[in-house]
Design an enzyme around this catalytic site. Structure first.
Site, PDB file in Angstrom:
ATOM      1  N   LYS A 210      34.345  48.985 -16.556  1.00  0.00           N
ATOM      2  CA  LYS A 210      33.087  49.423 -17.158  1.00  0.00           C
ATOM      3  C   LYS A 210      32.407  48.258 -17.863  1.00  0.00           C
ATOM      4  CE  LYS A 210      31.291  52.876 -20.446  1.00  0.00           C
ATOM      5  NZ  LYS A 210      31.660  53.881 -21.476  1.00  0.00           N
ATOM      6  N   SER A 292      29.744  58.267 -20.536  1.00  0.00           N
ATOM      7  CA  SER A 292      28.973  57.108 -20.125  1.00  0.00           C
ATOM      8  C   SER A 292      29.696  56.253 -19.085  1.00  0.00           C
ATOM      9  CB  SER A 292      28.652  56.247 -21.356  1.00  0.00           C
ATOM     10  OG  SER A 292      29.831  55.753 -21.979  1.00  0.00           O
ATOM     11  N   GLY A 313      34.200  57.074 -26.296  1.00  0.00           N
ATOM     12  CA  GLY A 313      33.836  57.254 -27.699  1.00  0.00           C
ATOM     13  C   GLY A 313      33.399  58.667 -28.023  1.00  0.00           C
ATOM     14  N   GLY A 314      33.087  59.436 -26.973  1.00  0.00           N
ATOM     15  CA  GLY A 314      32.694  60.830 -27.149  1.00  0.00           C
ATOM     16  C   GLY A 314      32.928  61.597 -25.862  1.00  0.00           C
ATOM     17  N   GLY A 315      34.100  61.370 -25.267  1.00  0.00           N
ATOM     18  CA  GLY A 315      34.414  61.970 -23.974  1.00  0.00           C
ATOM     19  C   GLY A 315      33.955  61.144 -22.808  1.00  0.00           C
ATOM     20  N   SER A 316      33.610  59.879 -23.034  1.00  0.00           N
ATOM     21  CA  SER A 316      32.978  59.057 -22.008  1.00  0.00           C
ATOM     22  C   SER A 316      33.883  58.677 -20.842  1.00  0.00           C
ATOM     23  CB  SER A 316      32.422  57.773 -22.640  1.00  0.00           C
ATOM     24  OG  SER A 316      31.332  58.076 -23.474  1.00  0.00           O
TER      25      SER A 316
END
Length: 622
Positions: A210, A292, A313-316
């Site tokens: 990524k 993301s 960081g938030g389910g990415s």
């Protein structure tokens, strides 16, 4: 008279039992979907001094941020980053890694946990099975046998990426890939194999990264047009160094939602200009891959690599994994070093793995795990355990007493707050697991889930604003997408009281989850409450802001980041449109081995339901 003060009961008076008097509150996002000219106008108003203040205050009031974090009294202190109880991690059926060994030595230990790879005829296997992703060990076996070389795989990879870019629509898997560098790595790996001296089972196997992780000589853009101008890449990230030590063929930087601040994967800078584009879902080109880390998930699902790295960081990692039908793992906060990762958020993000199988997830996890002395973490990891998956070698699942002894917690009101097709598929997987193993499912209550979602939002927004806000204001604002500009306008409005109250909510949530883990080994949920969204025409052309659907995709994943807990998403089937559905397991701190063990069992049980090939898929071994 001032505003009436609200008060939360102390956590000592709260219960996580199934009989708790706590009411479940579903996510209730008060923000309309916007795209096109409307979004542009709203962006301008959010950034203006007068209108911006009015809109920001209204958004925070309508979405309960003012009530919960400005007007509510807490009895607990703030917890500024995940901090876990100091206790031994007790896991059954594992081997423990020696912390001072090299990444190739660690990977060799992971292979000891796996059943021997059966002798396979690639074409014959492909004819017998409707769909089959090749595993890391399949690549290694093909290289060792001389049936194919890493160099030829690299050439096929480059041809496949070119094809994916020439499709209509462009699949947008990668932001950057360097043909010369890929072929150089492949040539070196081919030479090692010719001498019979591969560095590890990963030697020559294509792995994508990524574009939030430093991988020299690539730039790290974070999906922006400007980040590479203010932050130079001088070295590999720690996780990349470990993969290089294993000989992995690093094949480029995958596309991502700009700065990781979205759930669709629509990116205004790396697609099919002059229009915006989204990373396309290999199972349906008209749908998004998710954010993301959508590029990494889609590249794995499309067969371009058996595994890839993301950042969660938030389910990415877990969200796009579920939407694209692959496995997604984030470890306990601090388990994998964040050195060399774009510092978008300090206390929430973790390097994660996307892979086509649990076996490959285990191999990748073993290769990259490990912290550094300079890592800014409160709880330093104990030695990692690896699950012994040989229990399943002869296919007799009932022999694994380890699986049958695992206790699973489920909050049914929360679990059921998902689309019918997702809920039905997840319950089917749970029922099969209980029938085959007699796994015990315990009903629990998790208080204040909506408050945790909002606290995570305040925290992730405050951290990215503090981390890169100066450079964003100086160079990034005019080169960023409209949705990112709206986000930053809102993030900058969070007050000290709101941020500290959010960290006090972190303390409360850590208490609730640790109470649950006193009687259960893990918590089970759907990974996402819905399957992959359609890439809407107006969103692709002008950008999109859709917090309602975003909350739906994120609602089960917040604890993994806000509390730093390990979590994994496993594909378990499809909805009525043939779109993948994932089941999520959230574990106790440092219990990655337990998650991988149960995930492997679920993968085997649900394999007959996961044979649908993606619409876009490539085969690099035939």
């Amino acid at each position: 008279m001032g505003t009436k003060k609200l008060e939360l009961r102390p956590v000592s008076e709260m219960s996580t039992s199934k009989d708790s008097d706590t009411n479940y509150t579903a996510a209730n996002v008060k923000a309309p979907r916007m795209a096109g000219l409307l979004l542009r106008c709203f962006t301008w108003m959010m950034e203006s001094d007068i209108f911006g203040l009015i809109f920001r205050l209204k958004l925070k009031k309508d979405n309960l941020i003012t009530k919960v974090f400005q007007q509510t009294e807490y009895h607990e202190p703030p917890m500024f980053q995940p901090h876990f109880p100091i206790e031994e991690v007790e896991e059954s059926g594992v081997i423990q890694l020696e912390q001072n060994r090299s990444p190739p030595d660690h990977v060799a230990r992971a292979l000891e946990c796996l059943y021997p790879l059966p002798s396979r005829n690639a074409i014959g296997d492909r004819n017998r099975h409707p769909f089959l992703h090749w595993k890391i060990r399949d690549y290694a076996e093909a290289f060792v046998s001389g049936r194919i070389t890493p160099y030829l795989v690299a050439e096929r990879f480059l041809s496949a990426v070119e094809d994916s870019c020439n499709r209509s629509p462009n699949m947008c898997f990668f932001i950057a890939y360097n043909e010369e560098d890929i072929l150089r790595q492949a040539s070196e790996s081919t030479a090692r194999h010719a001498k019979g001296k591969p560095l590890s089972v990963l030697d020559g196997v294509p792995i994508a990264v990524k574009d939030e992780i430093d991988c020299f000589p690539y730039l790290t853009t974070g999906g922006t047009k400007w980040m590479q101008k203010v932050r130079k890449v001088k070295d590999d990230a720690a996780c990349i160094k470990r993969l290089r030590a294993c000989g992995a063929l690093l094949v480029g930087k995958t596309n991502m939602h700009e700065l990781g601040q979205g759930t669709t994967g629509i990116n205004p800078h790396y697609g099919c200009l002059p229009f915006l584009e989204a990373v396309r879902n290999p199972y349906d080109k008209d749908r998004c891959a998710g954010g993301s880390s959508g590029g990494s998930a889609a590249a794995v699902a499309a067969g371009l690599c058996p595994a890839a790295l993301g950042v969660d960081g938030g389910g990415s990692v877990r969200m796009p994994a579920a939407l694209c039908g692959v496995v997604g793992l984030k470890g306990t906060y601090g388990r994998v070093s964040s050195a060399g990762v774009l510092p978008l958020n300090w206390t929430l993000g973790s390097v994660g793995i996307l892979a086509a199988s649990v076996e490959d997830t285990l191999i990748m996890y073993t290769a990259i795990q490990g912290h550094l002395a300079q890592d800014w973490i409160a709880s330093f990891p104990p030695a990692a355990n690896l699950p012994i998956l040989k229990d399943f070698e002869d296919g007799d699942l009932s022999k694994s007493k380890i699986i049958s002894s695992i206790k699973i917690a489920k909050y049914s009101k929360w679990f059921d707050d998902s689309d019918k097709s997702v809920r039905t598929t997840c319950y089917s997987a749970l029922n099969v697991l209980q029938q085959e193993y007699g796994v015990k499912v315990l009903e629990v209550t998790i208080p204040e889930l909506e408050e945790m979602r909002l606290a995570h939002f305040i925290t992730i927004g405050s951290e990215i604003s503090a981390s890169i806000g100066i450079d964003y204001d100086r160079m990034g604002i005019h080169d960023s997408g409209a949705d990112i500009r709206v986000c930053f306008a809102l993030y900058g409005s969070f007050s000290t009281r709101e941020l500290l109250s959010a960290q006090r909510m972190r303390f409360r949530q850590m208490h609730y989850h640790m109470e649950i883990f006193k009687t259960a080994d893990l918590i089970v949920t759907p990974t996402t409450a819905a399957t992959a969204p359609v890439c809407s025409a107006d969103g692709l052309k002008y950008g999109e802001l859709n917090y309602v659907y975003g909350a739906k995709l994120m609602q089960y994943q917040i604890a993994g980041n806000f509390l730093g807990l390990p979590a994994i998403s496993v594909p378990i089937g499809y909805d009525e449109n043939g779109l993948p559905v994932g089941l999520q397991l959230i574990g106790r701190p440092w219990s990655e081995a337990t998650l991988l063990h149960l995930a492997s069992a679920i993968e085997l049980l649900m394999a007959p339901n996961c044979t649908k090939p993606p619409e876009v898929v490539y085969d690099l071994l035939i």
